[in-house]
Motif scaffolding. Sequence first.
Motif, mmCIF file in Angstrom:
data_model
loop_
_atom_site.group_PDB
_atom_site.id
_atom_site.type_symbol
_atom_site.label_atom_id
_atom_site.label_comp_id
_atom_site.label_asym_id
_atom_site.label_seq_id
_atom_site.Cartn_x
_atom_site.Cartn_y
_atom_site.Cartn_z
ATOM 1 N N THR B 103 -0.017 -2.486 -8.805
ATOM 2 C CA THR B 103 -0.568 -2.739 -8.891
ATOM 3 C C THR B 103 -0.789 -4.297 -8.937
ATOM 4 O OG1 THR B 103 -0.787 -3.413 -11.104
ATOM 5 C CG2 THR B 103 -2.214 -1.841 -10.693
ATOM 6 N N GLN B 104 0.145 -5.030 -8.593
ATOM 7 C CA GLN B 104 0.634 -5.903 -8.128
ATOM 8 C C GLN B 104 0.547 -6.577 -6.846
ATOM 9 O OE1 GLN B 104 4.515 -7.367 -9.694
ATOM 10 N NE2 GLN B 104 5.124 -4.919 -10.013
ATOM 11 N N TRP B 106 -1.187 -4.269 -4.595
ATOM 12 C CA TRP B 106 -2.562 -4.358 -4.152
ATOM 13 C C TRP B 106 -3.285 -2.521 -5.229
ATOM 14 C CZ3 TRP B 106 1.568 -1.351 -0.925
ATOM 15 C CH2 TRP B 106 1.476 -1.802 0.338
ATOM 16 N N GLU B 107 -4.539 -4.035 -6.100
ATOM 17 C CA GLU B 107 -4.883 -3.705 -6.233
ATOM 18 C C GLU B 107 -5.571 -2.278 -7.580
ATOM 19 O OE1 GLU B 107 -7.829 -7.022 -7.532
ATOM 20 O OE2 GLU B 107 -8.818 -5.966 -9.212
ATOM 21 N N SER B 110 -4.601 0.954 -8.691
ATOM 22 C CA SER B 110 -4.452 1.430 -10.323
ATOM 23 C C SER B 110 -4.640 2.375 -10.946
ATOM 24 C CB SER B 110 -5.693 -0.058 -11.475
ATOM 25 O OG SER B 110 -5.915 0.832 -12.454
ATOM 26 N N HIS B 127 2.073 -2.144 -15.220
ATOM 27 C CA HIS B 127 0.610 -1.820 -15.175
ATOM 28 C C HIS B 127 -0.366 -2.494 -16.562
ATOM 29 C CE1 HIS B 127 -2.486 1.413 -13.312
ATOM 30 N NE2 HIS B 127 -2.509 1.146 -14.024
ATOM 31 N N ARG C 216 -10.094 -5.156 -0.493
ATOM 32 C CA ARG C 216 -9.034 -5.692 -0.838
ATOM 33 C C ARG C 216 -8.842 -4.131 -2.093
ATOM 34 N NH1 ARG C 216 -8.967 -8.781 -5.505
ATOM 35 N NH2 ARG C 216 -11.119 -9.178 -5.155
ATOM 36 N N LEU C 217 -10.185 -4.312 -2.324
ATOM 37 C CA LEU C 217 -10.360 -3.562 -3.160
ATOM 38 C C LEU C 217 -10.326 -1.481 -3.176
ATOM 39 C CD1 LEU C 217 -13.797 -4.840 -5.213
ATOM 40 C CD2 LEU C 217 -10.966 -4.867 -5.741
ATOM 41 N N TYR C 339 -12.843 2.150 -9.071
ATOM 42 C CA TYR C 339 -12.915 1.287 -8.907
ATOM 43 C C TYR C 339 -13.542 -0.480 -8.511
ATOM 44 C CZ TYR C 339 -9.029 -1.858 -9.481
ATOM 45 O OH TYR C 339 -8.532 -3.198 -10.236
ATOM 46 N N ARG C 343 -15.015 -3.374 -10.838
ATOM 47 C CA ARG C 343 -15.067 -4.691 -10.457
ATOM 48 C C ARG C 343 -15.924 -5.134 -10.447
ATOM 49 N NH1 ARG C 343 -10.196 -3.413 -12.400
ATOM 50 N NH2 ARG C 343 -11.967 -4.368 -14.131
#
Lengths: 375, 156, 371
Positions: B103-104, B106-107, B110, B127, C216-217, C339, C343
Motif C-alpha cells: 500500500t505504500q 499503490w494505495e 489495501s 498495513h 491512482r485509486l 476503495y 477515499r
Amino acid sequence: MNPVLSVWNLIATYVFLPTDLIIQWVSDFFNTTMDILLHLPQYAMEFLTVNAKPILQITILPGLAWVIVYAIIAVWFERKFLARAMLRVGPYYCGGKAGWLQLIADFMKLFFKEIIIPRDVNWLFFLAMPVLLPSVPALAVILIPFDTHWVLWDVGGIGLPIFFAIAGIAPLIPIFTGWASKNKYTFIGAWRVAYMYISAEIPMVICGAAVAIMTGSFNLVEIVKAQQNMWFFVPQFIGFVVFFLGVFIQSERTPFDIPGAETEIVLGWRTEYSGVLYGFVMFTEYVMLQAWALLFLTLYMGGYNGPVLFGAATASHIFWMVLKFVTLVTLVILCRCVFPRLRMDQMLKLGWYYLTPLAILNLIVTLALKLMGVF
Amino acid sequence: MSRVPESEFVEVMKAAYGDKIKSAEVLRSKRASVLVKRETIIEVAEALRDEFGFTIPVSGGAIDYPKEERMQMMYYLMHPEERFILIYRVDLPREDLRLPTLTQVWEAMSFHEREAHDMFGIEFEGHPNMIPLLLPPDWKGGHPLRKDFKGEGVAE
Amino acid sequence: MSEPEIVPDIMRISWGPQHPMSGQTRILLDLDGEKVHRIIADLGFTHRGIEKILENRTFLQGIVPIERMVMADTPNIGICYIKAIEEAMGVEVPERANWIRSLVCEMARINSHLYAFGLQAESTGYFPAVFLWTTVDRAWILQLFAELTGARWSLNFFLPGGVYKDLPEGFENKVIEGVHYLRRRFQKYWDAMVENYTFEMRCDDVAILKPEDAIRLGATGPVLRGSRVAIDVRKDEPYAAYRDLDFEVITEDACDSMARTKVRFREIVQSLNMMEQIAKEIPDGPVRTRVPFFARPKAGEYLSRVETARGELGVHLFTDGGMNPYRVKINSPTLRNMYVFERLAELDEILMADIPVVINSIDPWYLDSDR
C-alpha cells in the motif's frame, strides 16, 4: 353525674349521629340522581337546541369529520394519483377497482399491530408526542372561517396572530419526538426539522403581516371580506409566491420533505413508531398541509368568496372554500410525482437568501401602496 | 501491429533489474509476468510505478501450493497507455508468510491485502488498516482458501 | 468490531444493512453535523466463497455459480470465465456464436444500466417513479431473454465453444423493434429526468473525482470514464464480436456524480446501436463447437478480462490437468470502486444528504465485491 347517661351521650354522639347524617346524605344523593335521570331527555334537548351550530361545527365542518374524512380521501387520492404517474394502478383490490376501502383496511391493520417501544427511550415523550402531533395543527384548522359566521374558534379579531402562534409551537413536537426516540437517525431528523421550519416561518409571518396591513385588521373574516373585489394574490404577487413555497416547506411535502427523507435517514424523526402511533404520525402530514393550505386560501385566494349559488349564501361559501381547497391539494400532490428532493443546504439557501428578502420587499411594497392611498 | 510492448518491457526489465527479480516473461499477448524476490519487492514495485508507468492497481490475490510448500502472492497492475496487464508475483514459504505491504506504493491494494490476509493468513507488515474484509470479525476458524481448509468456522 | 476509533464531537452512523438505501452492506459514516468526515466500508455481508466453490466443481459445472456474482448482467460474467476455459482448452469459437454472445452481453448491459439509473433517481427522492419506469422498460429485455434462453436474469446461455442454441425465428426483428421503442423512451428520460433542474441541483458538483485520483485509486468502469479517462476493455482487448462492431468509448468531462450517470446513460445508446447492427449483420454458421463434458485442459494459467456494466472483471484461471480448476481468482470491479468510495470523503466535501447519490453514481453490486 350519671355514668350510664354519659356513656349513652358518647354512643349517641359518635355512633348514632354520624349514621343518621350518612343515611340522610345517601337518600339525598339518590333523590337528586333520580331527578336528573328522569329529566335527562329534556335537558339534552335544551342543550342541543341551544348549541346546535357549534356542535355541527365541532363534529362536521371544520371539526372532527372534516379533518378525518379529508385525510382519508387525500391519502387514497394521493396513492392513486402517484400510481398513475408511475405507470402503476394503486390500491386495486379493496372496494372494487377503485380501492377506496383500502384506507379503512390500512387503518384497521394499524390498530391491531404491536406498539414497539425501544428500551432506552424517554417513554413519556415517546407516547405523548404522537397524540399532540395532529392535535396542534388541527387546532389551527379551526380558526379558519368557512363563512361570515361559520368560525369554530371565534377569537374575536386576532385570528391571524393566533394561527402563527400555534404554527410556532408546531415544529417543537417533531424535535421532541426525534430526541426522545434515542436513535441517531431520528436525531438528525430532529435537527433538520428545526433548521427547516425556522427558515421558512419567518418569511411567511412577514407575508401574513403584509396582508394584515392591506386589510387593516387581523380578523380572518375581515381579510376575506376585503377580497370581495380582488383577491389578494394580484397586488401581493411576491407574497403569494413566497407563501406558496412556504406551504410546501411547512407541511414537509416534496420537494422539501428533507426531515423525513426516506432514502437517507429511514423515516427521519418518525422512524421508531409502529402501530397506532404510526397512524397518528402519518395522519399529521395531511393535517399540517390542511392547516397551511386553508390559511393560504384565506389570505391570498379569497377564502370563501365566490358567486352565490341558488341564493343559499352559507352553503355556497362553504362549497367554494372546499373547491379551492381540493384544487390546491391536487396541485401539491402533483408536485410530489415530479420533483426530487432538495438537499438541506440548498433549502436553507432558498429560505434565507431568497424567501426572506422577497418577503421584506413585499412588505415594503404593501406599505408604499397603503400610504399612497391606492388601497 | 509490429511493436509488442509486453516483450519490450520484459527485455528492459531483465536488463535493468535482472538481479533483483527472479524471472520476467510474456505469457501471451497483453499479459506479462514478473516474479520478484521477497527482499526487493518494494524497490522493484516503486520502479514499476515510477519508471515504467504501471500506475493502475487492478487487483491482488494469492494462491496456495501445499505440495511445493509455498504460497504465491500476486498483484495485477495495468499500464494506462500500453494497456497490458502485468502480474507481479512473489513466492512465500508456507512457514513464514510475511510480506511488506504494497500500500505504500499503490494505495488501492489495501482491500486486496486484507482479503489475502483473511483467506490465506499472509501477514502484511505496515498495513494501515488490517481488519477482516470479507470474513466476520469474530471468525475463529482457519483460512478458507488454503488447500487444507476443512470447512471449520465459528461452529455454534 | 475492531473499527478505527471515534474522534470526539463526531457522530458515527451505521448506514447499515437495515436501511432503505444501503444495499447489502454496511457503511460507517463519521459525521460532523451534516458533513461527512470519513467513510468506512464494511463489506462481506454476502460473501459466499465462490472462489472456493469453483475449486470443487468441474469446469462446466462451475459456469452456474460464477454467474451469480452480479444478477443484473450475468452474461458478461459468464463470458469471462468461459473465455478463460476456452483459452485453456484451445477451443475455437464460431463466428455466429461470437455475434450472438455480443448481442446478449449488450442487452444485459442495458438492463444493468437502466437499473442503476433507476436507483440513482430514487436516491434523490424521486420516489419510485423513475425506478418503476425503468422497470417497465427493462421488462422487454427480460422478455427477450426468456424467449431466447428460458431464464430472465441468470441466463447460463454460454458454453465453452459457443452458445447453447441458435436464435429462434424472428428474433432479430423483435430486437430491432425493441431498439426503436427504447430509443423513443430514452429521449423522454433525457428530457424529463437528466435535464431536470432539481436533479441537476442534487447531482452536479457532488463528489468530484479528478482523473489522476481515479487512476491512482484504481477506479474502473463508468467511474473511471466519468473522469475523462477513456479505458474500455472492449477496445483494448476485443473479445466476442467487438472487433467488428462500431461503438465509441464514452467519457464525460465534469468528473462529478452527474457525469458518471450521464456516462451510463449514453452507453445505453451505444449498446442500442450495437444491438441493431448485430441484428442486421449477423453472419450464418454453426453456433457451437462440441467440447467434451469432463474436459481436462492442460496445466497453466489463463487470465481473461471483460468489460461488465460496472467495470473491468478479470478471471485468472489456474489449471493443473485435473477436472476441476486449481484456483480461480476473480478481480471484481466493485471492490475496486468501493476503495474509491472510501477515499472520496477526503478528496471532496460530501454532505450526508449526498451519500445515496454518490453511492448510486458509483453503482456497486455487493455480491460482486464479496463474491
